[in-house]
Design an enzyme around this catalytic site. Structure first.
Site, short mmCIF file in Angstrom:
data_model
loop_
_atom_site.label_atom_id
_atom_site.label_comp_id
_atom_site.label_asym_id
_atom_site.label_seq_id
_atom_site.Cartn_x
_atom_site.Cartn_y
_atom_site.Cartn_z
N LYS A 271 0.96 -1.20 -0.02
CA LYS A 271 0.03 0.04 -0.06
C LYS A 271 0.91 1.23 -0.06
CE LYS A 271 -3.37 -2.12 3.20
NZ LYS A 271 -4.06 -1.78 4.34
N HIS A 272 0.39 2.42 -0.14
CA HIS A 272 1.07 3.67 -0.30
C HIS A 272 1.60 4.04 1.08
CE1 HIS A 272 0.60 4.50 -4.60
NE2 HIS A 272 -0.87 4.24 -4.34
N ALA A 273 2.96 4.57 1.25
CA ALA A 273 3.48 4.92 2.46
C ALA A 273 2.26 5.99 2.99
CB ALA A 273 4.63 5.75 2.36
#
Ligand SMILES: *[C@@H]1O[C@H](CO)[C@@H](O)[C@H](O)[C@H]1NC(C)=O
Ligand SMILES: *[C@@H]1O[C@H](CO)[C@@H](O)[C@H](O)[C@H]1NC(C)=O
Length: 639
Positions: A271-273
């Site tokens: 997932k995105h940071a």
């Protein structure tokens, strides 16, 4: 996406209609589930039943201090400069011998920092750091030391061992590796003549194939539909050869993008940071932008060479950018089910919108200033090639660097009400909760001011960990400048490929030089640190270090792919090549049909990484197969 000039309007129109239609049938976009990163406080003083979600563990906090009420604070190690959040209050044990216990769910994604305070005295009793494991059962015992009653000790006990959450990823990786080995083995066997003869004799595969085809009356479809992109559109001698490494790279980015968009098994690293930092999900979009730049250069070069009218080309660029933006807006606003699309709530920025604007700027820059690369047939000597290589694009560089200065100036100097100038943080509880509404600093402020809160992404990635309240759009206005920069670095890759055509060593040397230089800039900007550099890597802001780091990676990938795929032909680029040649169709398709079978189905246990991972890998593989089928049928979507 890149380098597509031939009018494929009917297909584009068809697909658009299809996408609008199916978007209107889509279930309302489910709000993202609460992230497990937020530890959830539960009831106090009784062993309440805690329903564990994925990436959570059960923590029983037992207060054995007779006279003290406890307040337990929690932060994630990854939450940079975060205000600790109250996890639970545990009252003092009432009757002697009866424990006072609170049951809470704690996040297992990262290390937890726990701090136990005396509620009344506000005194810290103890603190500990621990990486809990998924679905584990832990007890935190707070007692007086046996020997010294004035000492308070906190003991962490494991009641039940956690499961190994990463096991499914390891298994998937091994299965993938085995598949590759088996395929290589089969290919190797097929390359042996004897074996090949034996196989073809045994199967008469060619004959059967021909029979079936003639039976079905499928005409052989070569000719005008021969290639998906301009690069192979004509067979004229001066046509630019199609670079498979470009398609392969685009395909790799696209396949990864589908996988992470579909959930990536719900692992945090897919997932995105949350804010600063880099995860697998943060890699793909910039690579896509980079490769678009490369394709723009390659196709622009070939059309300029063929002497198209610049005005007509400009019209095409405008049309295509608008189409990208339009498709993008349709895709990011799928909630038609809840009623007709409301203009008050429409999200304006998005991935394709960003691509559309970036495409417009870079393509127009190239259209105005670019001169076709020298033909390898014409005999220019080394020195004049070098001279043209260095001199050919100084106006573009000036403009791109000027834009970059604007980004820097606005980001660092723009006064934002209530926020320090140059703020780059996530707001919320970050920075000790001092600037809760400053998410994204100038970038967020500009978007909220120009576009309005309701027209931005409502569930930004810092929401879970940093408790940000204001909407923030990762594809906002200011960051577009840096994606133009990224695409322009991609243009450099295309330029290197064309100027030094057939001179592999020169090409690899230049790729390495860019890789090294950009890597060095990134190292200086970030000081090799996630949060403490001059300019941390940040996908939400598209910070400069994000652009330089990701383009360094991109040049490195080109450095590997170009010799392997194009020069030596050791790898065809399959299966990434197929989606790479049909990127718009696959991108739009995967977004529109995300909630449909067979890309999604009801999981038996919605809290299992294993099931999510299986589903996401299957869905991604199906898109690769679809792309392969379309490739076989020579169907390529151009806009
Ligand atoms: C966790 O462990 C404690 C202590 O062994 C036990 O009483 C409790 O039932 C366990 N909870 C769950 C959900 O397994
Ligand atoms: C932040 O915004 C919320 C709602 O938009 C508001 O209630 C709150 O007072 C703001 N906080 C600060 C510090 O400005």
């Amino acid at each position: 996406m890149g380098g597509v000039w031939a009018p494929g309007r009917p297909l584009a129109a068809l697909l658009l209609t299809a996408s609008v239609l199916s978007a209107s049938l889509l279930a309302p976009g489910a709000p993202p589930e609460p992230d497990a990163d937020a530890a959830q406080p539960r009831d106090v003083d009784k062993k309440s039943h805690v329903e564990l979600k994925m990436d959570q563990a059960l923590l029983l906090i037992q207060n054995e201090l007779p006279k003290t009420n406890l307040t337990v604070y929690w932060t994630s190690e990854r939450c940079h400069r975060c205000l600790p959040q109250v996890l639970a209050s545990v009252y003092r044990s009432g009757k002697p011998g009866k424990l006072s216990t609170a049951a809470v769910a704690v996040s297992t994604q990262h290390k937890s920092l726990l701090q136990l305070n005396d509620t009344l005295g506000r005194k810290e009793l103890c603190r500990l750091e621990y990486k809990f494991g998924e679905f584990g059962n832990y007890s935190l015992l707070v007692t007086h030391d046996h020997n010294d009653a004035s000492e308070i000790v906190c003991d962490l006990l494991v009641n039940k061992n956690p499961i190994d959450s990463d096991l499914p990823v390891s298994i998937a990786f091994l299965v993938g590796l085995m598949l590759i080995i088996v395929i290589c083995l089969i290919k190797f066997l097929l390359s042996l003549d004897d074996f090949n003869n034996w196989i073809s004799k045994a199967m008469h595969s060619r004959e059967t194939d021909r029979l079936i085809n003639s039976e079905l009356g499928a005409p052989s479809r070569a000719g005008p539909l021969g290639g998906p992109d301009t690069q192979s559109e004509t067979a004229s001698p001066s046509a630019v050869p199609r670079y498979r490494c470009v398609d392969t790279f685009r395909g790799i980015a696209l396949v990864l993008m589908i996988f992470v968009n579909y959930g990536g098994g719900k692992y945090w690293y897919f997932k995105h940071a949350s804010w600063n930092g880099l995860t697998v999900a943060d890699l793909v979009f910039p690579w896509f932008v980079f490769i678009m730049g490369t394709s723009i250069f390659l196709s622009m070069n070939s059309v300029l060479r063929r002497g198209y009218s610049k005005l007509k080309l400009f019209g095409k660029i405008v049309w295509r950018s608008l189409l990208l933006i339009y498709i993008g807006i349709v895709i990011v606003n799928p909630n038609y089910c809840v009623g007709p699309l409301s203009w008050e709530k429409i999200r304006i920025p998005g991935v394709l919108q960003r691509l559309g604007v970036t495409y417009f700027v870079v393509a127009v820059l190239e259209l105005i200033f670019a001169k076709p690369a020298p033909d390898s047939n014409c005999d220019l000597d080394e020195r004049s090639i070098m001279l043209r290589y260095f001199m050919s694009d100084w106006p573009q560089w000036m403009i791109v660097l000027m834009l970059e200065n604007i980004w820097l100036g606005v980001t660092l100097l723009l006064p934002v009400p209530g926020c320090p100038a140059g703020y780059l943080g996530p707001g919320g509880i970050g920075d000790w909760g001092k600037y809760p509404n400053c998410t994204g600093g100038a970038a967020g402020y500009i978007d909220r001011l120009i576009l309005g809160d309701d027209h931005l992404y409502q569930h930004p990635s810092p929401a879970a960990l940093y408790h940000t309240e204001v909407p923030y759009d990762p594809e906002g206005i200011l960051g577009t400048i840096n994606s133009i920069m990224m695409a322009y670095l991609g243009v450099q890759a295309g330029k290197i490929l064309l100027y030094f055509k057939d001179k592999t060593k020169e090409i690899l040397l230049r790729f390495s030089a860019w890789w090294f230089a950009l890597g060095l800039i990134s190292a200086i900007l970030t000081k090799f640190s996630e949060n403490d550099g001059f300019m941390p890597i940040n996908k939400n802001l598209w910070s400069i270090s994000y652009v330089t780091t990701l383009s360094a990676f991109a040049f490195f990938i080109m450095l590997i792919l170009y010799p392997v795929v194009d020069v030596k032909g050791l790898w065809t680029g399959a299966p990434f090549l197929y989606p790479g040649m049909n990127s718009i169709l696959v991108y739009v398709g995967h977004e529109v049909f995300a909630n449909y079978f067979p890309f999604q189905w009801k999981l038996e246990d919605s809290q299992s990484h294993r099931e999510h991972l299986t589903q996401n890998i299957v869905a991604t593989a199906i898109w690769v197969l679809i792309a392969y089928a379309l490739y076989k049928k020579k169907i390529f979507l151009k806009i």
